[in-house]
Design a protein around this motif. Sequence first.
Motif, short mmCIF file in Angstrom:
data_model
loop_
_atom_site.label_atom_id
_atom_site.label_comp_id
_atom_site.label_asym_id
_atom_site.label_seq_id
_atom_site.Cartn_x
_atom_site.Cartn_y
_atom_site.Cartn_z
N SER A 49 0.80 -1.22 0.00
CA SER A 49 0.00 0.00 0.00
C SER A 49 0.84 1.28 0.00
N LEU A 50 2.15 1.17 0.06
CA LEU A 50 3.02 2.35 0.10
C LEU A 50 4.33 2.06 -0.60
N ARG A 51 4.61 2.83 -1.63
CA ARG A 51 5.86 2.69 -2.37
C ARG A 51 6.55 4.05 -2.40
N LEU A 52 7.78 4.07 -1.88
CA LEU A 52 8.57 5.29 -1.88
C LEU A 52 10.00 4.95 -2.26
N SER A 53 10.59 5.81 -3.06
CA SER A 53 12.02 5.67 -3.31
C SER A 53 12.74 6.05 -2.03
N ALA A 54 13.99 5.70 -1.96
CA ALA A 54 14.78 6.04 -0.78
C ALA A 54 14.90 7.55 -0.60
N VAL A 55 15.06 8.27 -1.70
CA VAL A 55 15.17 9.73 -1.61
C VAL A 55 13.89 10.33 -1.05
N ASP A 84 13.00 11.68 -11.72
CA ASP A 84 12.36 12.99 -11.73
C ASP A 84 11.53 13.24 -10.47
N GLU A 85 10.82 12.22 -9.99
CA GLU A 85 10.02 12.41 -8.77
C GLU A 85 10.92 12.65 -7.55
N ASP A 86 12.06 12.01 -7.52
CA ASP A 86 13.02 12.24 -6.43
C ASP A 86 13.52 13.68 -6.47
N LEU A 87 13.91 14.13 -7.65
CA LEU A 87 14.41 15.50 -7.77
C LEU A 87 13.33 16.52 -7.43
#
Length: 115
Positions: A49-55, A84-87
């Motif tokens: 239910s939750l996906r996030l990059s480390a950044v 791009d989403e991290d930046l």
Amino acid sequence: MSESELGPEDRKIVTLARSVRARNGVAEGAAVRDATGRTYAAGTVGLPSLRLSAVRAAVAMAVASGAESLEAVAVVTEALAAGDEDLAAVRDLAGPGTPVFVAGPDASLRAVLST
């Protein structure tokens, strides 16, 4: 810029990012340093239910702890650049020119991006 040209505080966040990645066995590790010098480190979050990059996870940790701006970001990843989403997440808290250090799993510096 090579890894040897990084200052001690920048080397520290690259090391923290690498440690999180290795310790947690995740795809990426990231660390951010806020304007007061506090650091926050996080790994990739891959829940159903939750996906996030480390950044993005590290930025979220900084915000949740009251950080109002970022001085530097490091990510250790197999990828050649930050997404791009991290930046975009970094830009939400960082001013122009805030460095984003992208390093490989061996902590070798691959790129230094600027927000």
